[in-house]
Design a protein around this motif. Structure first.
Motif, PDB file in Angstrom:
ATOM      1  N   GLU A   1      -5.538   2.096   3.213  1.00  0.00           N
ATOM      2  CA  GLU A   1      -6.492   1.736   2.160  1.00  0.00           C
ATOM      3  C   GLU A   1      -7.408   2.912   1.825  1.00  0.00           C
ATOM      4  OE1 GLU A   1      -6.965  -3.088   2.976  1.00  0.00           O
ATOM      5  OE2 GLU A   1      -8.352  -1.662   3.909  1.00  0.00           O
ATOM      6  N   GLY A   2      -7.881   3.615   2.861  1.00  0.00           N
ATOM      7  CA  GLY A   2      -8.743   4.764   2.624  1.00  0.00           C
ATOM      8  C   GLY A   2      -8.023   5.887   1.895  1.00  0.00           C
ATOM      9  N   LEU A   3      -6.770   6.141   2.276  1.00  0.00           N
ATOM     10  CA  LEU A   3      -5.974   7.177   1.616  1.00  0.00           C
ATOM     11  C   LEU A   3      -5.704   6.818   0.164  1.00  0.00           C
ATOM     12  CD1 LEU A   3      -4.317   9.779   1.684  1.00  0.00           C
ATOM     13  CD2 LEU A   3      -2.404   8.459   2.626  1.00  0.00           C
ATOM     14  N   LEU A   4      -5.369   5.560  -0.090  1.00  0.00           N
ATOM     15  CA  LEU A   4      -5.113   5.118  -1.456  1.00  0.00           C
ATOM     16  C   LEU A   4      -6.371   5.242  -2.318  1.00  0.00           C
ATOM     17  CD1 LEU A   4      -3.106   3.850  -3.475  1.00  0.00           C
ATOM     18  CD2 LEU A   4      -3.905   1.603  -2.709  1.00  0.00           C
TER      19      LEU A   4
ATOM     20  N   LEU B   1       0.826  -1.207   0.000  1.00  0.00           N
ATOM     21  CA  LEU B   1       0.000   0.000   0.000  1.00  0.00           C
ATOM     22  C   LEU B   1       0.861   1.257   0.000  1.00  0.00           C
ATOM     23  CD1 LEU B   1      -2.763  -1.070   2.564  1.00  0.00           C
ATOM     24  CD2 LEU B   1      -3.064  -0.752   0.107  1.00  0.00           C
ATOM     25  N   VAL B   2       1.927   1.246   0.790  1.00  0.00           N
ATOM     26  CA  VAL B   2       2.833   2.398   0.850  1.00  0.00           C
ATOM     27  C   VAL B   2       3.497   2.636  -0.499  1.00  0.00           C
ATOM     28  CG1 VAL B   2       4.973   3.277   1.868  1.00  0.00           C
ATOM     29  CG2 VAL B   2       3.239   2.223   3.331  1.00  0.00           C
ATOM     30  N   ARG B   3       3.931   1.550  -1.156  1.00  0.00           N
ATOM     31  CA  ARG B   3       4.563   1.683  -2.459  1.00  0.00           C
ATOM     32  C   ARG B   3       3.575   2.219  -3.496  1.00  0.00           C
ATOM     33  NH1 ARG B   3       9.234  -1.220  -3.710  1.00  0.00           N
ATOM     34  NH2 ARG B   3       8.382  -1.739  -5.759  1.00  0.00           N
ATOM     35  N   ARG B   4       2.344   1.746  -3.459  1.00  0.00           N
ATOM     36  CA  ARG B   4       1.325   2.229  -4.407  1.00  0.00           C
ATOM     37  C   ARG B   4       1.017   3.705  -4.171  1.00  0.00           C
ATOM     38  NH1 ARG B   4      -3.810  -1.577  -4.540  1.00  0.00           N
ATOM     39  NH2 ARG B   4      -4.481   0.115  -5.939  1.00  0.00           N
ATOM     40  N   LEU B   5       0.980   4.105  -2.914  1.00  0.00           N
ATOM     41  CA  LEU B   5       0.724   5.508  -2.612  1.00  0.00           C
ATOM     42  C   LEU B   5       1.857   6.393  -3.122  1.00  0.00           C
ATOM     43  CD1 LEU B   5      -0.847   5.230   0.937  1.00  0.00           C
ATOM     44  CD2 LEU B   5      -1.844   6.464  -0.986  1.00  0.00           C
ATOM     45  N   TRP B   6       3.085   5.970  -2.932  1.00  0.00           N
ATOM     46  CA  TRP B   6       4.218   6.777  -3.397  1.00  0.00           C
ATOM     47  C   TRP B   6       4.207   6.886  -4.923  1.00  0.00           C
ATOM     48  CZ3 TRP B   6       7.185  10.486  -2.181  1.00  0.00           C
ATOM     49  CH2 TRP B   6       8.355  10.749  -2.900  1.00  0.00           C
ATOM     50  N   ARG B   7       3.849   5.824  -5.605  1.00  0.00           N
ATOM     51  CA  ARG B   7       3.774   5.876  -7.066  1.00  0.00           C
ATOM     52  C   ARG B   7       2.617   6.764  -7.533  1.00  0.00           C
ATOM     53  NH1 ARG B   7       4.919   0.146  -6.886  1.00  0.00           N
ATOM     54  NH2 ARG B   7       2.700  -0.282  -7.194  1.00  0.00           N
TER      55      ARG B   7
END
Length: 395
Positions: free
Chosen positions: A90-93, A9-15
């Motif tokens: 999850e909510g932030l993403l 999730l962290v990696r997806r958010l950074w991308r």
């Protein structure tokens, strides 16, 4: 090595962070193939661009990108994200990937947990807005919290919402304003053959069409003792009004063409006979549309779409001016489109003609995608493909 769900999730958010930063500017300046076009497209979505308006995105500072600055931002962002619970991630993403189109919960974090980036300290809401929406954001005074947020209206909460799509960027009105979009304020004076007190379209000659149920729009607006609605909205395609007047009782209204979980005035459900390719093209670009909100200090308009909107309102300009401006509002920005207190003061100028006849300054006009004025091919809003007329209840 298996990655945990949190790390994914962290990696997806950074991308998913907002593009158009220093690294992209460096590539465009160096002439990298396609870099300039990509930067321009991304800036368009993020509210940038070089056009003149009340809220143009600020240009980058130029110079060569610092790998150290990028690494510092990445480390700081990862440090913040790793402190979040899995459900919060999850909510932030979901909020970031839907670009605010989906209803997402507040991301409540300690209000005093500021983070240092370079020489500056940023509150967490500003930092996450800087990462995911506006890389040029500098200070919390540049953003406005939306009314859907739990932190809205709270002065000093212990926990503050850091969901970047629960905030909007504030428009700063130009001073001095550009002369190309000026309009004479003479339209505020009603004509002698307009006896009723209901504001009508200043471009098309009125909105008095027959509404469903046998009532005319003027009857809808002037129903005695009806104080439930605070405004009505008319949707126009060029010089033709589409659908009936939409009466607004709730303090907030979404006006959209295609919005996930949309609840409000859906323009996509209206039956339009307009076959113009331009109208159909602009209609499809309305997307998430706008959010119209009645707040303590007036009525705010938040541009949720991916394209600029254009607004004309009597209360956006100097009371002593004899002209009105058409203001350009970029995606992600908010503007106070109407001020009741200012409107009432404008309603009573030292002019006998104004005092003896009704006043039509309780109307705001909003055009999607296409502007109008002396610098455009369209001189009047009635030439714009898709536009709104918001008529406020002044009782």
């Amino acid at each position: 090595m298996f990655r945990t769900k949190r790390s994914v999730l962290v990696r997806r958010l950074w991308r998913s962070r907002a593009p158009g930063g220093e690294e992209e500017e460096e590539e465009a300046a160096a002439g990298e193939p396609g870099a300039a076009a990509a930067a321009e497209a991304r800036a368009h979505v993020c509210g940038g661009g070089g056009g003149r308006g009340c809220c143009p995105g600020k240009a980058g500072r130029g110079g060569r990108a610092s790998a150290g600055a990028e690494a510092e931002l990445k480390a700081l962002t990862h440090g913040v994200l790793k402190r979040l619970k899995e459900r919060q991630l999850e909510g932030l993403l979901h909020a970031v990937e839907s670009r605010g189109g989906a209803r997402t919960p507040c991301l409540l974090l300690p209000a005093k947990a500021d983070s240092r980036l370079g020489q500056h300290w940023y509150p967490l809401p500003v930092l996450l807005c800087k990462v995911f929406r506006w890389p040029d954001l500098r200070h919390c005074s540049e953003v406005k919290r939306l009314c859907c947020c739990e932190s809205y209206g709270k002065a000093h909460p212990e926990l503050v919402c850091c969901n970047p799509h629960h905030l909007s960027r504030l428009c700063e009105l130009e001073s001095p304003p550009p002369p190309y979009s000026r309009y004479p304020m003479d339209f505020l004076k009603p004509t002698a053959d307009c006896p009723d007190s209901v504001p009508s379209s200043t471009e098309t000659g009125g909105t008095n069409c027959l509404a469903p149920g046998g009532l005319s729009d003027s009857q809808v607006l002037q129903e005695p003792g009806d104080r439930s609605h605070w405004c009505v909205v008319a949707y126009w395609e060029e010089k033709t009004r589409v659908g009936r007047l939409y009466s607004v009782q709730e303090p907030s209204l979404d006006i959209f063409y295609d919005l996930p979980q949309g609840n409000g005035f859906c323009l996509g459900q209206l039956n339009s006979d307009n076959k113009s390719q331009l109208v159909q093209k602009v209609r499809s670009k309305i997307g998430y549309g706008i959010q119209l909100t009645k707040e303590v200090d007036g009525v705010w308009v938040y541009n949720r779409s991916s394209y600029p909107i254009f607004i004309k309102s009597a209360t956006l300009d100097n009371p002593d001016s004899r002209t009105l401006l058409v203001h350009k509002v970029f995606p992600g920005f908010s503007i106070k489109a109407f001020d009741y207190e200012k409107a009432y003061s404008l309603q009573r100028p030292n002019d006998h003609e104004f005092m003896q006849q009704p006043w039509t300054g309780f109307t705001v006009q909003i055009s999607f995608v296409k502007g109008w004025g002396q610098c455009y091919t369209r001189q009047f809003i009635s030439s714009c493909p898709c536009w709104l007329e918001v008529i406020f209840n002044n009782r």
